[in-house]
Design a protein around this motif. Structure first.
Motif, PDB file in Angstrom:
ATOM      1  N   PHE A  67      32.645  76.111 107.183  1.00 38.77           N
ATOM      2  CA  PHE A  67      32.816  76.803 108.457  1.00 38.77           C
ATOM      3  C   PHE A  67      31.512  76.886 109.244  1.00 38.77           C
ATOM      4  O   PHE A  67      31.524  76.995 110.471  1.00 38.77           O
ATOM      5  CB  PHE A  67      33.391  78.201 108.228  1.00 38.77           C
ATOM      6  CG  PHE A  67      34.745  78.191 107.577  1.00 38.77           C
ATOM      7  CD1 PHE A  67      35.603  77.116 107.728  1.00 38.77           C
ATOM      8  CD2 PHE A  67      35.173  79.260 106.794  1.00 38.77           C
ATOM      9  CE1 PHE A  67      36.852  77.088 107.131  1.00 38.77           C
ATOM     10  CE2 PHE A  67      36.422  79.254 106.192  1.00 38.77           C
ATOM     11  CZ  PHE A  67      37.255  78.162 106.351  1.00 38.77           C
ATOM     12  N   SER A  68      30.390  76.853 108.542  1.00 41.90           N
ATOM     13  CA  SER A  68      29.119  76.791 109.246  1.00 41.90           C
ATOM     14  C   SER A  68      28.977  75.441 109.940  1.00 41.90           C
ATOM     15  O   SER A  68      28.508  75.364 111.078  1.00 41.90           O
ATOM     16  CB  SER A  68      27.958  77.003 108.267  1.00 41.90           C
ATOM     17  OG  SER A  68      26.713  76.911 108.939  1.00 41.90           O
ATOM     18  N   ASP A  69      29.413  74.373 109.249  1.00 44.80           N
ATOM     19  CA  ASP A  69      29.373  73.039 109.848  1.00 44.80           C
ATOM     20  C   ASP A  69      30.273  72.959 111.070  1.00 44.80           C
ATOM     21  O   ASP A  69      29.888  72.403 112.099  1.00 44.80           O
ATOM     22  CB  ASP A  69      29.821  71.995 108.824  1.00 44.80           C
ATOM     23  CG  ASP A  69      28.753  71.688 107.796  1.00 44.80           C
ATOM     24  OD1 ASP A  69      27.601  72.108 107.996  1.00 44.80           O
ATOM     25  OD2 ASP A  69      29.084  71.037 106.791  1.00 44.80           O
ATOM     26  N   ASP A  70      31.484  73.493 110.952  1.00 45.02           N
ATOM     27  CA  ASP A  70      32.471  73.370 112.028  1.00 45.02           C
ATOM     28  C   ASP A  70      33.320  74.638 112.088  1.00 45.02           C
ATOM     29  O   ASP A  70      34.319  74.762 111.370  1.00 45.02           O
ATOM     30  CB  ASP A  70      33.361  72.151 111.786  1.00 45.02           C
ATOM     31  CG  ASP A  70      34.296  71.867 112.958  1.00 45.02           C
ATOM     32  OD1 ASP A  70      34.376  72.718 113.858  1.00 45.02           O
ATOM     33  OD2 ASP A  70      34.937  70.805 112.952  1.00 45.02           O
ATOM     34  N   PRO A  71      32.952  75.607 112.926  1.00 50.17           N
ATOM     35  CA  PRO A  71      33.681  76.882 112.979  1.00 50.17           C
ATOM     36  C   PRO A  71      35.151  76.742 113.359  1.00 50.17           C
ATOM     37  O   PRO A  71      35.955  77.611 113.028  1.00 50.17           O
ATOM     38  CB  PRO A  71      32.915  77.679 114.041  1.00 50.17           C
ATOM     39  CG  PRO A  71      31.572  77.041 114.108  1.00 50.17           C
ATOM     40  CD  PRO A  71      31.780  75.590 113.824  1.00 50.17           C
ATOM     41  N   LEU A  72      35.502  75.660 114.066  1.00 49.37           N
ATOM     42  CA  LEU A  72      36.896  75.500 114.472  1.00 49.37           C
ATOM     43  C   LEU A  72      37.819  75.360 113.265  1.00 49.37           C
ATOM     44  O   LEU A  72      39.025  75.585 113.367  1.00 49.37           O
ATOM     45  CB  LEU A  72      37.047  74.294 115.397  1.00 49.37           C
ATOM     46  CG  LEU A  72      38.370  74.201 116.167  1.00 49.37           C
ATOM     47  CD1 LEU A  72      38.526  75.373 117.125  1.00 49.37           C
ATOM     48  CD2 LEU A  72      38.458  72.882 116.920  1.00 49.37           C
TER      49      LEU A  72
END
Length: 491
Positions: free
Chosen positions: A176-181
């Protein structure tokens, strides 16, 4: 009632279903896989199509990944397919259409993300396993190599799919840090597939909910739309509320949950809203296009959002929400604009929220025909959706009361149908148009023509259609009344 969520799958069932779907894909993928192999490159079906093959969900849009760089991919697809495009080249993706099949092939990637952005710096990888490790959930991190159909599942996605649970290939915090979506996608897949979300994933979503704020409104909206239009939207929406994501993307919904009355003097508005949403889904077959219908579902979800701001406790212990329809319509418009919904969808949903209480003035059928005409006129092209919302808004457990409300609305719809047949109510207009008004009154274009038009429309609503002669007489009588004060002033 909503469809029951399917039970966990047996592994043999997953394998049998997947084999049948992969057999269906052989005519297109055997040739494409051979083309990449002949060029010295690997090719694998990956992500959603692999997951859905195991669930028995057929696709004609196929996602593949390859060791080839985009320029080489493009050369292979140009020889193999009917037409190619490269709008995704910056992310390593080349698209192609061959017959009814749409294929997108992406070079192996090992993206790096900036801490303040969800847009990755694209870096190409050199292994399929590395590419799978960057994906959102284990059920989307499976692949089938082509040709040969060798199955790759380095993160245990097939077990999670059989158990119907969402987990991340790496730690959820890293994912989720990489891609919050991806946090929004968890809600979307819970809604679309009926999957549970692993406790550690829910915990990370809760702890990292504020990171969704760096994602564009358009991307958030798109995931929210898919969640609302899923088969089990309550699951996805409840997850957004539980984790605090809804506070950032749709704060009106958790506000309903916080509005609960500890003294039980009125119903739980949050649970009522989700029930109305589910009941409106059951009624979507009444709509011209069937379902899922985004406008109808959004109207059900937003219809009571004005209640927290209008709640008042009276001295006798009762609770009121006066004008929550008007307040709710304003809140709905503001939220939909913030999420970059189209003007048409925003107008339609806002109109339905504002009108959702109108039926309750009908009583047991006391409306005059003119009141019924006004109801139809004000609903306009949203009338069928208003029927659905009004019927879905009945969540009482009192079966006698519920049956009475259904009968009353049946009566209203029958009156609308009768009047529509008699008067062409759906295209309600005055009996004279603007040109005829100017001719009868001997005036040119101007404010007076508009006033006369509105007077004739009101007359049509109140008294029904008139003959041309009757309409001219009524217009001339009104015009004489308009002139009389001026005559008296001159006298």
């Amino acid at each position: 009632m909503p469809d029951p969520v399917p039970a966990p799958l047996q592994m043999v069932e997953v394998q049998r279903t997947a084999d049948a779907e992969l057999d269906r894909l052989r005519p297109v993928l055997d040739g494409l896989g051979k083309a990449f192999e002949d060029a010295g490159h690997e090719l694998a079906l990956v992500g959603g199509p692999v997951r859905d093959a195991m669930l028995g969900r057929a696709h004609t849009d196929l996602d593949l990944t390859t060791s080839a760089l985009p320029d080489e991919t493009e050369r292979i697809l140009e020889r193999w397919g009917d037409v190619t495009w490269d709008v995704g080249r910056a992310f390593g993706t080349i698209g192609c259409r061959k017959g009814p099949w749409q294929v997108e092939v992406t070079t192996y990637r090992t993206d790096a993300y900036d801490a303040d952005s969800r847009k990755p710096d694209v870096a190409y990888g050199d292994t399929l396993a590395g590419d799978l490790g960057r994906r959102d959930f284990t059920v989307n991190a499976m692949a089938v190599r082509w040709p040969g159909r060798a199955f790759e599942d380095p993160y245990g996605g097939i077990v999670d799919l059989a158990d119907r649970v969402l987990r991340t290939p790496v730690t959820p915090e890293q994912s989720f840090s990489d891609d919050p979506l991806r946090m929004m996608r968890a809600a979307r897949f819970a809604s679309q597939l009926g999957f549970d979300v692993a406790p550690e994933v829910v915990a990370a979503m809760t702890a990292m909910a504020d990171r969704i704020e760096i994602v564009s409104a358009e991307r958030v909206r798109d995931e929210l739309v898919k969640t609302i239009c899923g088969r089990w939207p309550r699951r996805g929406l409840s997850l957004l509320v539980e984790t605090g994501l809804a506070d950032r993307v749709l704060p009106e919904l958790p506000a309903l949950a916080r509005e609960r009355d500890e003294h039980q003097r009125h119903k739980d508005v949050y649970e009522h809203t989700l029930t109305v949403l589910e009941q409106s889904i059951e009624l979507e077959e009444r709509l011209p296009g069937g379902g899922p219908d985004l406008v109808s579902r959004l109207a059900a979800l937003m219809h009571d959002v004005g209640k927290p701001r209008t709640r008042k406790f009276l001295d006798d212990g009762t609770v009121t929400f006066h004008h929550h329809d008007v307040v709710g319509a304003k809140l709905t418009r503001k939220r939909m604009k913030a999420l970059r919904f189209s003007n048409d969808d925003t107008d339609a949903v806002t109109q339905l929220v504002e009108l959702h209480l109108r039926f309750h003035g009908y009583g047991s059928g006391e409306w005059t025909d003119s009141a019924v005409r006004r109801y139809v006129r004000d609903a306009g092209d949203q009338l069928e959706r208003l029927h659905v919302l009004t019927r879905a808004d009945c969540t009482t457990r009192n079966q006698r009361k519920a049956a009475r409300l259904r009968r009353t609305y049946d009566d209203l719809e029958e009156r609308i149908a009768r009047l529509s047949e008699e008067e062409e109510l759906a295209s309600l207009r005055p009996d004279l148009d603007g040109n005829q008004i100017m001719e009868v009154l001997g005036i040119g274009p101007g404010r007076e023509v508009g006033l006369a038009y509105r007077h004739l429309l009101d007359l049509r609503l109140e008294e029904g259609p008139k003959s041309p002669e009757e309409a001219r007489a009524a217009l001339q009588s009104w015009w004489a009344d308009q002139q009389r004060p001026d005559d008296q002033a001159r006298g």
